[in-house]
Design a protein around this motif. Sequence first.
Motif, PDB file in Angstrom:
ATOM      1  N   ASP A  90       0.833  -1.212   0.000  1.00  0.00           N
ATOM      2  CA  ASP A  90       0.000   0.000   0.000  1.00  0.00           C
ATOM      3  C   ASP A  90       0.863   1.255   0.000  1.00  0.00           C
ATOM      4  N   ASP A  91       1.923   1.258   0.819  1.00  0.00           N
ATOM      5  CA  ASP A  91       2.824   2.411   0.878  1.00  0.00           C
ATOM      6  C   ASP A  91       3.502   2.652  -0.464  1.00  0.00           C
ATOM      7  N   PHE A  92       4.015   1.584  -1.066  1.00  0.00           N
ATOM      8  CA  PHE A  92       4.676   1.729  -2.356  1.00  0.00           C
ATOM      9  C   PHE A  92       3.692   2.117  -3.450  1.00  0.00           C
ATOM     10  N   PHE A  93       2.463   1.624  -3.368  1.00  0.00           N
ATOM     11  CA  PHE A  93       1.457   1.993  -4.357  1.00  0.00           C
ATOM     12  C   PHE A  93       1.235   3.497  -4.329  1.00  0.00           C
ATOM     13  N   GLU A  94       1.152   4.062  -3.129  1.00  0.00           N
ATOM     14  CA  GLU A  94       0.963   5.506  -3.009  1.00  0.00           C
ATOM     15  C   GLU A  94       2.145   6.264  -3.599  1.00  0.00           C
ATOM     16  N   ILE A  95       3.350   5.775  -3.342  1.00  0.00           N
ATOM     17  CA  ILE A  95       4.548   6.422  -3.874  1.00  0.00           C
ATOM     18  C   ILE A  95       4.538   6.383  -5.401  1.00  0.00           C
ATOM     19  N   ALA A 100       7.893   7.829 -10.988  1.00  0.00           N
ATOM     20  CA  ALA A 100       8.438   7.150  -9.815  1.00  0.00           C
ATOM     21  C   ALA A 100       9.736   6.464 -10.207  1.00  0.00           C
ATOM     22  N   ASP A 101      10.707   6.516  -9.311  1.00  0.00           N
ATOM     23  CA  ASP A 101      11.990   5.917  -9.668  1.00  0.00           C
ATOM     24  C   ASP A 101      11.863   4.400  -9.843  1.00  0.00           C
ATOM     25  N   GLU A 102      12.740   3.877 -10.623  1.00  0.00           N
ATOM     26  CA  GLU A 102      12.699   2.455 -10.964  1.00  0.00           C
ATOM     27  C   GLU A 102      12.865   1.574  -9.728  1.00  0.00           C
ATOM     28  N   ALA A 103      13.614   2.043  -8.737  1.00  0.00           N
ATOM     29  CA  ALA A 103      13.811   1.263  -7.517  1.00  0.00           C
ATOM     30  C   ALA A 103      12.482   1.063  -6.784  1.00  0.00           C
ATOM     31  N   ALA A 104      11.674   2.104  -6.712  1.00  0.00           N
ATOM     32  CA  ALA A 104      10.369   2.002  -6.047  1.00  0.00           C
ATOM     33  C   ALA A 104       9.454   1.060  -6.819  1.00  0.00           C
ATOM     34  N   LYS A 105       9.470   1.172  -8.144  1.00  0.00           N
ATOM     35  CA  LYS A 105       8.650   0.286  -8.963  1.00  0.00           C
ATOM     36  C   LYS A 105       9.087  -1.165  -8.808  1.00  0.00           C
ATOM     37  N   ALA A 106      10.391  -1.383  -8.765  1.00  0.00           N
ATOM     38  CA  ALA A 106      10.924  -2.743  -8.620  1.00  0.00           C
ATOM     39  C   ALA A 106      10.569  -3.319  -7.252  1.00  0.00           C
ATOM     40  N   GLU A 107      10.694  -2.513  -6.222  1.00  0.00           N
ATOM     41  CA  GLU A 107      10.353  -2.961  -4.867  1.00  0.00           C
ATOM     42  C   GLU A 107       8.875  -3.301  -4.774  1.00  0.00           C
ATOM     43  N   TYR A 108       8.047  -2.484  -5.391  1.00  0.00           N
ATOM     44  CA  TYR A 108       6.604  -2.724  -5.421  1.00  0.00           C
ATOM     45  C   TYR A 108       6.302  -4.066  -6.085  1.00  0.00           C
ATOM     46  N   ALA A 109       6.937  -4.328  -7.210  1.00  0.00           N
ATOM     47  CA  ALA A 109       6.729  -5.584  -7.933  1.00  0.00           C
ATOM     48  C   ALA A 109       7.221  -6.778  -7.115  1.00  0.00           C
ATOM     49  N   GLU A 110       8.361  -6.629  -6.449  1.00  0.00           N
ATOM     50  CA  GLU A 110       8.897  -7.715  -5.622  1.00  0.00           C
ATOM     51  C   GLU A 110       7.964  -8.023  -4.457  1.00  0.00           C
ATOM     52  N   LEU A 111       7.414  -6.992  -3.845  1.00  0.00           N
ATOM     53  CA  LEU A 111       6.490  -7.195  -2.733  1.00  0.00           C
ATOM     54  C   LEU A 111       5.225  -7.909  -3.197  1.00  0.00           C
ATOM     55  N   GLN A 112       4.747  -7.557  -4.377  1.00  0.00           N
ATOM     56  CA  GLN A 112       3.565  -8.237  -4.908  1.00  0.00           C
ATOM     57  C   GLN A 112       3.856  -9.719  -5.166  1.00  0.00           C
ATOM     58  N   GLU A 113       5.044 -10.014  -5.696  1.00  0.00           N
ATOM     59  CA  GLU A 113       5.432 -11.401  -5.937  1.00  0.00           C
ATOM     60  C   GLU A 113       5.562 -12.170  -4.623  1.00  0.00           C
ATOM     61  N   LEU A 114       6.156 -11.528  -3.615  1.00  0.00           N
ATOM     62  CA  LEU A 114       6.314 -12.174  -2.314  1.00  0.00           C
ATOM     63  C   LEU A 114       4.960 -12.452  -1.683  1.00  0.00           C
ATOM     64  N   ARG A 115       4.050 -11.493  -1.773  1.00  0.00           N
ATOM     65  CA  ARG A 115       2.709 -11.703  -1.230  1.00  0.00           C
ATOM     66  C   ARG A 115       2.021 -12.869  -1.928  1.00  0.00           C
ATOM     67  N   ALA A 116       2.155 -12.945  -3.231  1.00  0.00           N
ATOM     68  CA  ALA A 116       1.545 -14.044  -3.989  1.00  0.00           C
ATOM     69  C   ALA A 116       2.142 -15.384  -3.566  1.00  0.00           C
ATOM     70  N   ALA A 117       3.446 -15.427  -3.386  1.00  0.00           N
ATOM     71  CA  ALA A 117       4.103 -16.671  -2.980  1.00  0.00           C
ATOM     72  C   ALA A 117       3.671 -17.087  -1.577  1.00  0.00           C
TER      73      ALA A 117
END
Length: 91
Positions: A24-29, A36-53
Amino acid sequence: MANCEELKALLELEMIPDIEDAIDDFFEIVADAKNADEAAKAEYAELQELRAALTELLHDIEEGDVSDEECVEIFTELEKMIESPGEDEDV
């Protein structure tokens, strides 16, 4: 099976809610920043993958598809990850 119940509780009560808060925090960012910087986008994607796993793991535990030994191993790895965030990026 008590080990799997402990793992299930860790996932339901701590891991998944914490990851959802971070998402949620990264989504707002990402949503607030036009570029948005690529690092924030990458972290957001990684968190989504981790949640799915973790959600898939939780489902497998509920279905009885994870052995007690596997639960112990996974629980131990998740505890290490919680205790030292950022150090075990590939866990």
